[in-house]
Design an enzyme around this catalytic site. Structure first.
Site, PDB file in Angstrom:
ATOM      1  N   LYS A  46       6.010   0.960 -14.284  1.00 55.96           N
ATOM      2  CA  LYS A  46       4.941   0.182 -14.070  1.00 55.96           C
ATOM      3  C   LYS A  46       5.203  -1.050 -14.313  1.00 55.96           C
ATOM      4  O   LYS A  46       6.475  -1.385 -15.032  1.00 55.96           O
ATOM      5  CB  LYS A  46       3.709   0.568 -15.219  1.00 55.96           C
ATOM      6  CG  LYS A  46       2.612  -0.148 -14.872  1.00 55.96           C
ATOM      7  CD  LYS A  46       1.336   0.216 -15.772  1.00 55.96           C
ATOM      8  CE  LYS A  46       0.391  -0.678 -15.481  1.00 55.96           C
ATOM      9  NZ  LYS A  46      -0.319  -0.965 -14.213  1.00 55.96           N
ATOM     10  N   LEU A  74      -2.480  -5.006 -15.122  1.00 55.84           N
ATOM     11  CA  LEU A  74      -0.808  -5.051 -15.606  1.00 55.84           C
ATOM     12  C   LEU A  74      -0.766  -4.696 -17.008  1.00 55.84           C
ATOM     13  O   LEU A  74      -0.152  -5.634 -17.466  1.00 55.84           O
ATOM     14  CB  LEU A  74      -0.055  -6.034 -14.973  1.00 55.84           C
ATOM     15  CG  LEU A  74      -0.122  -6.182 -13.653  1.00 55.84           C
ATOM     16  CD1 LEU A  74       0.879  -7.254 -13.004  1.00 55.84           C
ATOM     17  CD2 LEU A  74       0.453  -5.063 -12.827  1.00 55.84           C
ATOM     18  N   CYS A 131       1.859 -12.460  -8.006  1.00 59.50           N
ATOM     19  CA  CYS A 131       0.949 -13.013  -8.955  1.00 59.50           C
ATOM     20  C   CYS A 131       1.275 -14.683  -8.896  1.00 59.50           C
ATOM     21  O   CYS A 131       2.235 -14.937  -8.248  1.00 59.50           O
ATOM     22  CB  CYS A 131       1.355 -12.634 -10.430  1.00 59.50           C
ATOM     23  SG  CYS A 131       2.991 -13.372 -10.871  1.00 59.50           S
TER      24      CYS A 131
HETATM   25  C1  LIG Z   1      -3.867   1.901 -10.359  1.00 57.61           C
HETATM   26  C2  LIG Z   1      -3.029   1.581  -9.947  1.00 57.61           C
HETATM   27  C3  LIG Z   1      -2.090   0.544 -10.635  1.00 57.61           C
HETATM   28  C4  LIG Z   1      -1.154  -0.157  -9.961  1.00 57.61           C
HETATM   29  N1  LIG Z   1      -0.310  -0.533 -10.670  1.00 57.61           N
HETATM   30  C5  LIG Z   1       0.837  -1.381 -10.344  1.00 57.61           C
HETATM   31  C6  LIG Z   1       1.944  -2.086 -10.925  1.00 57.61           C
HETATM   32  O1  LIG Z   1       2.053  -2.043 -12.175  1.00 57.61           O
HETATM   33  N2  LIG Z   1       3.012  -2.841 -10.281  1.00 57.61           N
HETATM   34  C7  LIG Z   1       3.028  -2.749  -8.865  1.00 57.61           C
HETATM   35  O2  LIG Z   1       3.879  -3.466  -8.235  1.00 57.61           O
HETATM   36  N3  LIG Z   1       2.099  -2.196  -8.229  1.00 57.61           N
HETATM   37  C8  LIG Z   1       1.140  -1.442  -8.783  1.00 57.61           C
HETATM   38  N4  LIG Z   1       0.294  -0.757  -7.946  1.00 57.61           N
HETATM   39  C9  LIG Z   1       0.277  -0.811  -6.537  1.00 57.61           C
HETATM   40  C10 LIG Z   1       1.096   0.481  -6.092  1.00 57.61           C
HETATM   41  O3  LIG Z   1       2.313   0.577  -6.503  1.00 57.61           O
HETATM   42  C11 LIG Z   1       1.195   0.581  -4.419  1.00 57.61           C
HETATM   43  O4  LIG Z   1       1.850  -0.748  -3.914  1.00 57.61           O
HETATM   44  C12 LIG Z   1      -0.187   0.636  -3.769  1.00 57.61           C
HETATM   45  O5  LIG Z   1      -1.210   1.243  -4.398  1.00 57.61           O
HETATM   46  C13 LIG Z   1      -0.269   1.118  -2.457  1.00 57.61           C
HETATM   47  O6  LIG Z   1       0.107   2.388  -2.277  1.00 57.61           O
HETATM   48  P1  LIG Z   1      -0.869   3.775  -2.479  1.00 57.61           P
HETATM   49  O7  LIG Z   1      -1.864   3.507  -1.312  1.00 57.61           O
HETATM   50  O8  LIG Z   1      -0.094   4.990  -2.152  1.00 57.61           O
HETATM   51  O9  LIG Z   1      -1.513   3.726  -3.749  1.00 57.61           O
HETATM   52  C14 LIG Z   1      -0.794  -0.198  -8.498  1.00 57.61           C
HETATM   53  C15 LIG Z   1      -1.781   0.658  -7.759  1.00 57.61           C
HETATM   54  C16 LIG Z   1      -2.729   1.399  -8.114  1.00 57.61           C
HETATM   55  C17 LIG Z   1      -3.873   2.194  -7.564  1.00 57.61           C
END
Ligand SMILES: Cc1cc2nc3c(=O)[nH]c(=O)nc-3n(C[C@H](O)[C@H](O)[C@H](O)COP(=O)(O)O)c2cc1C
Length: 290
Positions: A46, A74, A131
């Site tokens: 994360k 985050l 960000c």
């Molecule tokens: C609950 C949640 C938390 C996320 N936390 C982060 C994060 O800490 N850092 C990051 O770069 N992306 C974060 N993302 C984005 C995911 O890594 C990814 O780029 C995005 O969800 C698209 O993929 P998916 O449709 O398979 O979830 C998060 C997504 C979700 C749903």
């Protein structure tokens, strides 16, 4: 099905998307079975920030007909907390560790990159550029010049692969990807979540504590496919594709669009073994099958 990614020999092309699979909590839930049958060929942490963060006020989630919207914000222990508590645990995983970092200025990102450059447990770094830079007010990943300046500051600090995680909320994601490549990025990953909003059904006020949130899951898949396709044609560094992947077919689509690796995100909330399943399915999947 093994995959060579920036010099890392991975057993298969399926990894996790940052923030969607807590390997430390999963180990508590699944025990040694998780280590013996780890779902991903590399583990992406994360996002880690310099200072600890509480994250956004609740509510943090809003379910969509085809996905999820989050404004988690985050939360994390900060660099010192991560080094002391999370890194030793994550270093025990049976796959290479990719640490995702984010800063609110170039200097903050540089301090994070320097700290992880010195750690042998870390195979590669992913820069979350979704960000705002507090010095310029621009979201780093929406502006090619901002990304170029960021890479100029951090590229000299480490020999480890640097992956730039692109945001789909840029007007021209290919221009940002090209700027990242020219400034020395080893790879790009995309897509991060798409900006969205929902209103409280009774008050009409924004539902999410952060007011807006990030859309992920199946609703994001077609957008991810188009952006991965466009970015893969625009750069020659490896691309990690993600967004709404739920099956081997979806992963194969992103590979056909040009991705070397495919990351699974939201689907892991529905199926904690999604990584294993999708890695098996992509092995079996062929567009040429009758
Ligand atoms: C609950 C949640 C938390 C996320 N936390 C982060 C994060 O800490 N850092 C990051 O770069 N992306 C974060 N993302 C984005 C995911 O890594 C990814 O780029 C995005 O969800 C698209 O993929 P998916 O449709 O398979 O979830 C998060 C997504 C979700 C749903």
């Amino acid at each position: 099905m093994s995959a060579d990614f920036c010099g890392l020999e991975l057993a298969h092309p399926i990894i996790n998307a940052s923030g969607t699979f807590d390997a430390i909590a999963a180990r508590r839930a699944f025990g040694e079975e998780l280590i013996e049958r780890f779902p991903f060929s590399a583990f992406v942490s994360k996002t880690v920030t310099l200072a600890p963060r509480q994250g956004n006020p609740p509510p943090r989630l809003w379910e969509l007909p085809a996905g999820l919207m989050n404004s988690i914000g985050l939360p994390n222990k900060g660099l010192e907390g991560y080094l002391a508590h999370d890194l030793p645990e994550l270093a025990r995983l049976p796959v290479p560790l990719i640490v995702n970092v984010m800063g609110f200025s170039r200097d903050e990102v540089a301090r994070l990159v320097s700290a992880f450059a010195a750690r042998d447990e870390v195979a590669a770094l992913e820069l979350n550029v979704s960000c705002p830079n507090v010095e310029t007010g621009l979201v780093m990943g929406t502006d090619p010049d901002e990304v170029a300046r960021l890479l100029a500051a951090v590229r000299p600090l480490t020999a480890k692969p640097l992956i730039v995680k692109l945001t789909p909320n840029a007007s021209d994601v290919t221009a940002v990807a090209r700027a990242a490549e020219q400034a020395g990025a080893s790879a790009v990953s995309l897509i991060n979540t798409i900006k969205g909003m929902a209103f409280h059904p009774l008050t009409g006020e924004p539902w999410l504590g952060g007011h807006t949130g990030g859309v992920s899951g199946p609703a994001a898949r077609a957008i991810a496919l188009a952006q991965v396709h466009a970015v893969s044609a625009a750069v020659s560094i490896p691309v990690i594709g993600m967004g709404g992947v739920q099956s081997g077919r979806h992963a194969a689509d992103l590979r056909r669009a040009g991705a070397t690796l495919v990351a699974v995100g939201t689907e892991s909330f529905r199926d904690p073994a999604a990584g294993l399943r999708i890695a098996a399915e992509i092995r079996a999947f062929s567009y040429d099958a009758p």
